[in-house]
Design an enzyme around this catalytic site. Sequence first.
Site, short mmCIF file in Angstrom:
data_model
loop_
_atom_site.label_atom_id
_atom_site.label_comp_id
_atom_site.label_asym_id
_atom_site.label_seq_id
_atom_site.Cartn_x
_atom_site.Cartn_y
_atom_site.Cartn_z
N LYS B 80 49.11 43.85 43.59
CA LYS B 80 48.16 42.88 43.02
C LYS B 80 46.75 43.36 43.36
O LYS B 80 46.50 43.81 44.48
CB LYS B 80 48.44 41.51 43.63
CG LYS B 80 47.53 40.41 43.11
CD LYS B 80 47.93 39.06 43.69
CE LYS B 80 47.06 37.94 43.12
NZ LYS B 80 47.47 36.61 43.60
N SER B 155 48.23 33.26 40.37
CA SER B 155 47.34 34.34 40.00
C SER B 155 47.95 35.72 40.00
O SER B 155 47.33 36.67 39.51
CB SER B 155 46.14 34.34 40.95
OG SER B 155 46.58 34.57 42.29
N SER B 179 50.78 31.11 43.71
CA SER B 179 50.46 32.32 42.93
C SER B 179 51.51 33.41 42.97
O SER B 179 51.44 34.37 42.20
CB SER B 179 49.11 32.88 43.37
OG SER B 179 48.06 32.04 42.95
#
Lengths: 74, 460
Positions: B80, B155, B179
């Site tokens: 990420k 996210s 997330s």
Amino acid sequence: MPDEPKRPELTLDELRARIAAAGITIPENRLNMVRKLLGEALAPLRSLDSRKIRPLEPAVTFDAAGPHVGVGHE
Amino acid sequence: MSDAIAFATIRELGARYRKRELSPVEVTRALLARIEKLDPALHAFVTLTPDRALADARAAEEALRRGDERPLLGVPVGHKDIYLTRGIRTTGGSALFADWVPDSESTVVRRWQDAGTVLLGKLITHEFAFGLQFPGHRFPPARNPWNLDHIPGGSSSGSGAALAAGLLHGATGSDTGGSIRGPAAFCGITGLKPTYGRVSRAGVMTLSWTLDHTGPMARTVEDCAYLLQAMAGHDAADPACSTRPVPDYVGALDGGVRGLRIGVPRNYFFDDADAENVRAFEDAVATLRKLGADVRDLKIPAFDLSRSFLLIVVAEAFAYHEQDLRRHPELYGEMLRERMLSGALVSGHEYVQAQRLRMQICADVAEVMKSIDVLATPTTPKPAPTFKMMYDPELAFPRTNMPPFNLTGQPTLALPCGLSASGLPLSLQLSGRAFEETTVLRLGHAYQRATDWHTRRPPV
């Protein structure tokens, strides 16, 4: 002490006062979204008796026997 | 490349490497080609690192020839894009860091590298890992491989989309209010938010210190266990990181679930839930019962107060971003900016009250967990919404079932448990006692051995 009435939802006037106090700018067309966001977040707090919920303690902890990081004493 | 390789488990990949049926270089080349073909529509990757990937793959091949037994050797992964990577652009999904190349890297990135993984690239994140993605900002949002009109969740949106599309075999995520679990739920994959303090956050961009967690995302529980094994453990660079020993997560998977006490909190998690989410959840619970678990209904009123987590998130996010928000507001996405600015409107006493309330929630849930091993709930009350729905300017923050476990810090797993009538994934959430990842992983693994939802593939 008798139950006091719940505080009302966050109003646009209260929101504007908070914005002025914080010294920030939020465009007029976003005020309603921010009012909803804060209103939802504040609702649980406003429904509670602030004297009855748990204190934030202990503020400082340390383990005399073991390694530790941050606040503490040898 | 065949789907069998793109969607192989980490264990299968390792076995085929060691039988010389496949090589890490071959798999890496095939995945790079697959990314080239599929990612223009998905936008899962923000930065591809093909040279680094091939170098990692060659090193893994060499190590395999020497008989190296590390289970993640040659396993293709992505990070990420809030995980700092030395020498590789790390954007945070933000215009502020659009061209930033760090000279240091996060502890987790280093640990996965030491475990022999192959880094394919960086995966798009919602701007600064805030749970919403809006149009018109610096990077295009990742799309859901099950239906490109729908969000992949966030996210950790790129991580979810890439795994669902078979572009890699493991990914990092972070989870402040869901997330990791949100993209896992919406993309039909598996994600684990470990216990607060189990995995280091050093070198990972901050959203909200007291709620941020880092963890693995994969297609199966077993893969998550392998990835967690290589992430977990003390790190002095993260003051919240625990010194507790790391158990054998993979070794504990096959312990069975007979007698495990599962509680289903019937309040909060079913408010406004779609019938098909509830139906899939009840089917999953029935499966767990058939496997021998002792399932009982509960009410945990404290969860009804957990919307106060938003107050903590926005106050802490504003505290972290204040300087940049005041100096360069134009570099923040329009809708994120106002949500973060709302943190400036939280008073000191309100922040303290929210943390006091959080302590109350933690205490109440800990009391329940004395007689329950795992809490089971739907991960989300609805399937993935469309982008159009999320772009509603009046939408403050969608209500989900995940933030309560960021408040309590419990280890929480999201795994697929069905498909909606429109073909979108549905998900089961399992939450255990602090530092008992082995229990939720064992339960999730047993569920995946009894069902095939985790093997369903999107139509990409």
